[in-house]
Design a protein around this motif. Structure first.
Motif, PDB file in Angstrom:
ATOM      1  N   TRP A 236      -3.935   1.441  -2.742  1.00  0.00           N
ATOM      2  CA  TRP A 236      -4.519   1.720  -1.439  1.00  0.00           C
ATOM      3  C   TRP A 236      -4.412   0.511  -0.513  1.00  0.00           C
ATOM      4  CZ3 TRP A 236      -4.531   6.546  -0.962  1.00  0.00           C
ATOM      5  CH2 TRP A 236      -5.106   7.154   0.157  1.00  0.00           C
ATOM      6  N   ASN A 237      -4.707  -0.643  -1.062  1.00  0.00           N
ATOM      7  CA  ASN A 237      -4.547  -1.889  -0.315  1.00  0.00           C
ATOM      8  C   ASN A 237      -4.715  -3.046  -1.296  1.00  0.00           C
ATOM      9  OD1 ASN A 237      -7.415  -2.087  -0.669  1.00  0.00           O
ATOM     10  ND2 ASN A 237      -7.675  -0.847   1.182  1.00  0.00           N
TER      11      ASN A 237
ATOM     12  N   VAL B 179      -2.507   5.439  -6.829  1.00  0.00           N
ATOM     13  CA  VAL B 179      -1.855   5.046  -5.575  1.00  0.00           C
ATOM     14  C   VAL B 179      -2.477   3.735  -5.110  1.00  0.00           C
ATOM     15  CG1 VAL B 179      -1.389   5.668  -3.179  1.00  0.00           C
ATOM     16  CG2 VAL B 179      -1.439   7.454  -4.926  1.00  0.00           C
TER      17      VAL B 179
ATOM     18  N   TRP C   7      -0.109   8.865   5.859  1.00  0.00           N
ATOM     19  CA  TRP C   7      -0.480   9.722   4.732  1.00  0.00           C
ATOM     20  C   TRP C   7      -1.798   9.226   4.131  1.00  0.00           C
ATOM     21  CZ3 TRP C   7      -1.361   9.115  -0.506  1.00  0.00           C
ATOM     22  CH2 TRP C   7      -1.386  10.283  -1.272  1.00  0.00           C
ATOM     23  N   GLN C   8      -1.936   7.917   3.990  1.00  0.00           N
ATOM     24  CA  GLN C   8      -3.183   7.366   3.446  1.00  0.00           C
ATOM     25  C   GLN C   8      -4.376   7.704   4.352  1.00  0.00           C
ATOM     26  OE1 GLN C   8      -1.393   3.197   2.558  1.00  0.00           O
ATOM     27  NE2 GLN C   8      -3.105   3.422   1.155  1.00  0.00           N
ATOM     28  N   GLN C   9      -4.161   7.623   5.656  1.00  0.00           N
ATOM     29  CA  GLN C   9      -5.244   7.960   6.583  1.00  0.00           C
ATOM     30  C   GLN C   9      -5.626   9.437   6.477  1.00  0.00           C
ATOM     31  OE1 GLN C   9      -3.080   5.820  10.019  1.00  0.00           O
ATOM     32  NE2 GLN C   9      -5.216   5.852  10.696  1.00  0.00           N
TER      33      GLN C   9
ATOM     34  N   SER D 119       3.874  14.345   1.545  1.00  0.00           N
ATOM     35  CA  SER D 119       4.343  13.126   2.199  1.00  0.00           C
ATOM     36  C   SER D 119       5.592  13.440   3.013  1.00  0.00           C
ATOM     37  CB  SER D 119       4.678  12.063   1.146  1.00  0.00           C
ATOM     38  OG  SER D 119       5.310  10.949   1.745  1.00  0.00           O
TER      39      SER D 119
ATOM     40  N   ALA E 196      -6.078  12.267  -3.337  1.00  0.00           N
ATOM     41  CA  ALA E 196      -4.757  11.627  -3.290  1.00  0.00           C
ATOM     42  C   ALA E 196      -3.853  12.139  -4.398  1.00  0.00           C
ATOM     43  CB  ALA E 196      -4.904  10.110  -3.386  1.00  0.00           C
TER      44      ALA E 196
ATOM     45  N   PRO F 260       0.837  -1.207   0.000  1.00  0.00           N
ATOM     46  CA  PRO F 260       0.000   0.000   0.000  1.00  0.00           C
ATOM     47  C   PRO F 260       0.872   1.258   0.000  1.00  0.00           C
ATOM     48  CG  PRO F 260      -0.816  -1.592   1.590  1.00  0.00           C
ATOM     49  CD  PRO F 260       0.490  -2.124   1.107  1.00  0.00           C
ATOM     50  N   GLY F 261       0.415   2.265  -0.734  1.00  0.00           N
ATOM     51  CA  GLY F 261       1.180   3.498  -0.839  1.00  0.00           C
ATOM     52  C   GLY F 261       2.082   3.555  -2.054  1.00  0.00           C
TER      53      GLY F 261
END
Length: 707
Positions: free
Chosen positions: A49-50, A47, A80-82, A250, A99, A31-32
């Motif tokens: 995500w998961n 990006v 950063w994702q959160q 980031s 994003a 992720p990321g």
């Protein structure tokens, strides 16, 4: 082996595709990871995500593979994702849109090989930021106490420091101590406007070195922005200075966030994802454990209320740190070293007076002593309206419900909303009258008028007074603002005329007189935040005077007003922010306005006002029908929402597009968020109906600043 990835991509705002899309990959990317993926006929940046769920057998053949990924680039962090997920959810935008907007635009054009070369050129090792280049200044007692609290407490902090009290030095020493104690730590320092970044960058670079600090703002070239972003993302840059866009950068080791001039409305994005950088800074600090310092001489009423201790009836969410005295103030304890405020009653001046004789005399004294004067008029151009006295014609914009502004410098009429520019007509377009006049005054007219009034005034060396204007028109070209500010700092300017862009953040050491020429309009605005903005602007403008301790005792702030006894000016005269804030918060509490309630604006645009308003009215009607049923899970939340009728915006037509809005108000932020989220599907369904096909676009503005 095939891996299935959920990838956030920049889907169109009204496509109803807000969630990550599934793609196939030959590699198990974490992720990321930043990837390139096909979307329709295009190839876009995305990006990871998961990991996605395995698609059903009959769908696997339809899932498209990713086009590539950046090998040597570290993935974006989970924090950063959160942050991005919260921003998208709270401000009601698509995840991929937020994003990808947070990433540098040039990333979209780079191949994997080009990125590898970029990373090879980037500094691999971190600079030792603990070894400062320029020695730190000796702190005043107020600065030392604030710094000690920041170091020992968890925050968040509201640094309530008067103009000239040394807030920037506190920021720099807090940063220095952080970097000295934590080898990998990073600090983020936000300023409201691009024109303030060079000044701040110079101070931080002198203290910490050029390689330690990078800037992030929209004024950089794409290559510069990518370079700064990579330095922040890899941890090579220990300090990031930037405007609101930098709050989403980031920074994997972020430990300190500073929001300077936290009250400034520039921190609120006005298009796309309409986020507040100040509010996201607070959320990011909570998310990552970073300390957050909000600094201002005139805090927003929301922040002031949040920092009111529980013992005084406030929520006590922020810790308030006070620095009430200017650096170098040598008077008694109740003398903060601030300029004396004088009010000129314009009702006692001859009709049509632009500069009152007492103010003109005070300016002449400053010029003769070699000191500087700053005149604030928050209206650019020569005059806001050109008109014909015979037939009543006015310079209305044919595409907007606004007037075109007369700019004498190039004899044009310009619409400041749609950009339409035309030559000034030789005669009235309606009746042919050759005698066309103007209504109102702008900075161009003020500059020319001052040149006439100060013709006989001489500087200490016998040369005439030098007058310069700084506004959005005079600083349009690259480097013009920096050049003009350098002239002011060098003492090559005696009188500086400008809009609000010169009133905040600048450290003009030779200015001893500041004057507000026509500030009264905001006193009677329908916008409940107008008095707060006016008071902040005037307090900030006053703070430009007497910043040098040697001249502080003779520094003054003059206000030309038709309402000298207004409570706002009474508080300004005493530099009494506490009294002003107390009165304003009492009024807002009685009216149920923020910070005692929460707002959202639903906006719609169409070719006619009826189209826009009907769409919003239909939404309200549909929501009342579907979401208020007793068995509906949002029935309780709907009872806490007040829906105001749809109305035109103050400037209802821009570029031939009609604009309408509808206000939602609630004492509960949770209830408002739940209803707004439910409205997303309703908005998409309504847009698809034949009677709303003429609608061009709609948007949701959460916590709007202008109502």
């Amino acid at each position: 082996m095939t891996y299935w990835l959920a990838v956030a991509v920049p889907t169109p705002a009204h496509s109803n595709l807000g969630e990550p899309l599934t793609y196939a990959s030959d590699a198990a990317l974490p992720p990321g990871s930043i990837v390139r993926v096909p979307l329709g006929q295009r190839e876009v940046l995305g990006v990871v995500w998961n990991a996605a769920d395995h698609p059903a057998d009959d769908w696997r053949a339809k899932v498209r593979p990713i086009a590539g990924h950046f090998d040597g680039l570290p993935p974006l962090s989970g924090h950063w994702q959160q942050l991005i997920a919260f921003t998208a959810r709270y401000y009601q935008r698509a995840l991929g849109e937020v994003a990808l907007a947070a990433l540098p635009p040039q990333l979209r054009t780079l191949s994997t090989m080009q990125m590898a070369r970029r990373l090879k050129r980037s500094p691999a090792s971190k600079t030792d930021a603990a070894a400062t280049l320029q020695p730190a200044q000796v702190l005043s007692p107020g600065q030392a106490l604030a710094l000690e609290q920041i170091e020992q407490q968890s925050g968040p902090f509201l640094l309530f420091g008067t103009t000239g009290s040394g807030k920037t030095e506190v920021y720099m020493q807090a940063t220095a101590r952080l970097l000295a104690h934590q080898p990998d730590a990073q600090a983020l320092v936000l300023v409201p406007e691009i024109n303030l970044t060079p000044q701040l960058e110079a101070r931080f670079a002198a203290r910490f070195g050029q390689t330690t600090c990078v800037s992030l703002h929209s004024g950089l070239t794409p290559a510069q922005r990518l370079k700064s972003w990579l330095a922040a993302h890899t941890g090579a840059a220990r300090i990031v200075l930037g405007t609101r866009v930098a709050v989403l950068a980031s920074m994997p080791n972020l430990k300190l966030i500073v929001v300077d001039e936290e009250h400034d409305p520039s921190y609120k994005q006005q298009e796309g994802a309409r986020y507040s950088a100040r509010d996201l800074a607070l959320y990011r600090g909570k998310l990552t454990g970073a300390k957050v310092v909000l600094g201002s001489a005139t805090p927003s009423l929301e922040s002031w209320h949040a920092s009111t201790p529980a013992a005084d009836g406030g929520p006590g969410r922020y810790q308030r740190l006070a620095m009430p005295r200017r650096i170098g103030a040598s008077g008694p304890a109740d003398d903060a070293g601030l300029p004396r405020v004088r009010r000129i009653d314009m009702t006692r001046q001859p009709k049509g007076t632009l500069i009152a004789p007492p103010l003109l005399a005070a300016m002449a004294e400053r010029v003769a002593r070699g000191e500087q004067t700053l005149l604030l008029l928050n209206r650019r151009g020569w005059a806001p309206v050109l008109h014909c006295a015979d037939c009543g014609w006015k310079s209305e914009c044919p595409h907007c419900s606004a007037f075109r502004v007369f700019h004498k410098i190039d004899r044009t009429l310009r619409c400041h909303h749609c950009g339409l520019t035309q030559r000034v007509p030789r005669a009235c377009p309606e009746c042919g009258n050759l005698d066309i006049g103007t209504i109102g005054r702008g900075t161009e007219q003020l500059q020319e008028h001052l040149a006439e009034l100060l013709t006989e005034v001489r500087r200490p060396d016998g040369s005439p007074a030098r007058i310069t204007r700084i506004d959005a028109d005079s600083t349009r070209g690259k480097g013009q603002l920096e050049a003009q500010l350098a002239q002011v700092h060098a003492g090559d300017v005696d009188v500086l005329v400008g809009t609000q862009m010169i009133a905040k953040g600048h450290d003009f050491r030779r200015v001893t007189l500041v004057a507000a020429v026509q500030p009264d309009a905001a006193l009677f605005s329908s916008d409940f935040r107008a008095p707060e903005r006016l008071f902040a602007l005037l307090m900030q403008a006053a703070g430009r005077a007497g910043r040098d301790a040697a001249t502080s005792t003779r520094s003054e702030m003059w206000v030309q007003t038709h309402h000298p006894q207004h409570p706002l000016y009474e508080a300004l005269k005493k530099h009494d922010y506490f009294a002003f804030a107390t009165r304003q918060l009492q009024e807002r509490a009685q009216a149920g306005l923020p910070p005692f309630s929460h707002l959202a604006l639903l906006r719609a645009e169409g070719r006619s006002q009826a189209v826009a308003q009907n769409f919003l009215t239909a939404l309200a009607h549909t929501a009342q029908q579907q979401l208020t049923a007793p068995e509906h899970p949002l029935a309780a939340a709907m009872r806490q929402i007040h829906w105001y009728p749809a109305v035109p915006l103050a400037v209802q037509r821009v570029a031939n597009i009609e604009r309408a809005q509808m206000l939602l108000e609630s004492p509960s932020r949770v209830a408002l968020q739940a209803v707004l989220a439910a409205c997303q599907n309703l908005l998409h369904d309504l847009r698809a109906q034949p009677e709303h096909r003429a609608l061009l676009r709609w948007a949701i503005d959460v916590d709007p600043l202008a109502v």
